[in-house]
Scaffold this active site. Structure first.
Site, PDB file in Angstrom:
ATOM      1  N   GLN A 103       0.824  -1.200   0.000  1.00 25.05           N
ATOM      2  CA  GLN A 103       0.000   0.000   0.000  1.00 25.05           C
ATOM      3  C   GLN A 103       0.862   1.255   0.000  1.00 25.05           C
ATOM      4  OE1 GLN A 103      -2.891  -0.327   3.173  1.00 25.05           O
ATOM      5  NE2 GLN A 103      -3.922  -2.058   2.200  1.00 25.05           N
ATOM      6  N   VAL A 153      -5.511   3.088  10.080  1.00 23.64           N
ATOM      7  CA  VAL A 153      -6.447   2.642  11.101  1.00 23.64           C
ATOM      8  C   VAL A 153      -6.251   1.157  11.405  1.00 23.64           C
ATOM      9  CG1 VAL A 153      -8.908   2.442  11.712  1.00 23.64           C
ATOM     10  CG2 VAL A 153      -8.101   4.382  10.330  1.00 23.64           C
ATOM     11  N   ASP A 176      -9.096   6.542  21.131  1.00 28.41           N
ATOM     12  CA  ASP A 176      -8.682   6.428  22.527  1.00 28.41           C
ATOM     13  C   ASP A 176      -8.918   7.739  23.273  1.00 28.41           C
ATOM     14  OD1 ASP A 176      -7.612   3.781  21.928  1.00 28.41           O
ATOM     15  OD2 ASP A 176      -6.068   4.882  20.846  1.00 28.41           O
ATOM     16  N   HIS A 180      -1.255   2.805  19.954  1.00 25.96           N
ATOM     17  CA  HIS A 180      -2.661   2.405  20.072  1.00 25.96           C
ATOM     18  C   HIS A 180      -2.676   0.932  20.487  1.00 25.96           C
ATOM     19  CE1 HIS A 180      -6.894   1.834  19.374  1.00 25.96           C
ATOM     20  NE2 HIS A 180      -6.653   0.921  18.457  1.00 25.96           N
TER      21      HIS A 180
END
Length: 329
Positions: free
Chosen positions: A113, A130, A160, A188
């Site tokens: 990507q 994400v 969060d 995360h």
């Protein structure tokens, strides 16, 4: 509405988060009620049938702002001339799967990507990752697209921040809008640090409004860190709607000026601020003028905060070392 459309790529477009997200973008929630959009919906080949069903639904919603839809399994077509790339798709962690294995599987997806974004995207492209583990996936994609400035790469920790704000609001008995200046530091993951020490409720320090320091240090931090797992246990599926909402919130926070005196949370490529290792994709308190972001400087960090931030930085260093072979030298 004669503005030039914004081209937005969404990977994993037929997945749970994608399904919750696409209609928000097409309705104008992300870029405003006067900005036309063209959606580039990227999926793996086996999911194209489901994706075509979503395209039909988008058409049937007759969104005035939706100028076109490009459903595809081809990365070059999917990222062609896009101004924003929302990298939502990824392989979820399954029972018995080691974190290293998940990093390796998803890492290879993000190599392709990143390369396709550099080759095909618009010159002003910005990228929000994400798909988890999002910080390290962002680091992999970013390093495989060296022609795209590092300042345009982000990983999502707004979810969060949102989770932290509602916990503080509920504890204080106020509307969530009263909670400001809430930064999430680091990864995360279960090591993230929701910084209550610098946060405010109604303009007052959280520690003045909520005097229960033990609750803040233990229950509050743990609840935010484990919220995703708690949702999976409750509904049997991961948090899709709240994640999609946080994607919208993140892009809006980066494309509109930050309210004076406040900040929001997003993971960016570290420039060494607060002593964090350069090159890690690390969540900071960030301000934006609508085009460019900056890490908020000069915040006071007590010993508790520093220890939590060090722990999440160390986890990111470990993750980066586990995918070292996926990062071009």
């Amino acid at each position: 509405m004669n503005r030039k459309p914004i081209h937005i790529a969404v990977t994993g477009a037929a997945g749970q988060i994608g399904y919750s997200l696409l209609f928000r973008i097409a309705s104008g929630a992300m870029f405003g009620p006067e900005q036309p959009v063209i959606l580039h919906l990227i999926e793996i080949a086996p999911a194209l049938k489901a994706l075509n069903g979503i395209v039909m639904e988008l058409e049937d919603c007759v969104f005035p702002l939706l100028d076109g839809v490009v459903p595809t399994a081809d990365l070059n077509e999917g990222f062609k001339d896009v101004n924003w790339a929302l990298l939502v798709g990824g392989v979820p962690r399954k029972a018995g799967m080691e974190r290293k294995e998940l990093l390796g599987i998803n890492g290879r997806i993000f190599i392709g990507q990143g390369q396709a974004i550099q080759k095909n995207a618009a010159s002003d492209v910005r990228i929000l990752v994400v798909g988890n583990p999002c910080n390290t996936n962002c680091c992999i994609a970013m390093n495989n697209a060296p022609g795209v400035p590092r300042s345009r790469w982000y990983a999502m920790t707004k979810i969060d921040e949102n989770r932290a704000k509602i916990q503080l609001a509920k504890k204080a008995g106020v509307n969530v809008a009263a909670v400001t200046n809430l930064a999430v530091w680091g990864n995360h993951s279960s090591t993230m640090y929701p910084d209550y020490f610098n946060a405010k409720i109604g303009g007052r320090p959280v520690t003045d409004v909520i005097a229960n320091r033990e609750w803040l240090e233990k229950d509050f931090v743990a609840t935010v860190q484990e919220r995703g797992t708690a949702i999976i246990e409750a509904r049997g599926l991961s948090s899709a709607a709240s994640a999609a909402s946080a994607v919208v919130d993140t892009v809006r926070a980066l494309t509109t000026p930050t309210r004076k005196g406040d900040w929001s949370s997003v993971a960016v490529c570290s420039d060494g601020s607060y002593g964090i290792e350069k090159g890690l994709v690390f969540s900071y308190p960030v301000r934006s003028d609508g085009r460019n972001h900056e890490v908020v400087q000069g915040l006071s960090l007590n010993d508790f905060s520093r220890a939590k931030i060090a722990a999440t930085e160390n986890e990111l260093k470990e993750e980066k070392s586990l995918v070292a072979e996926l990062l071009p030298k």
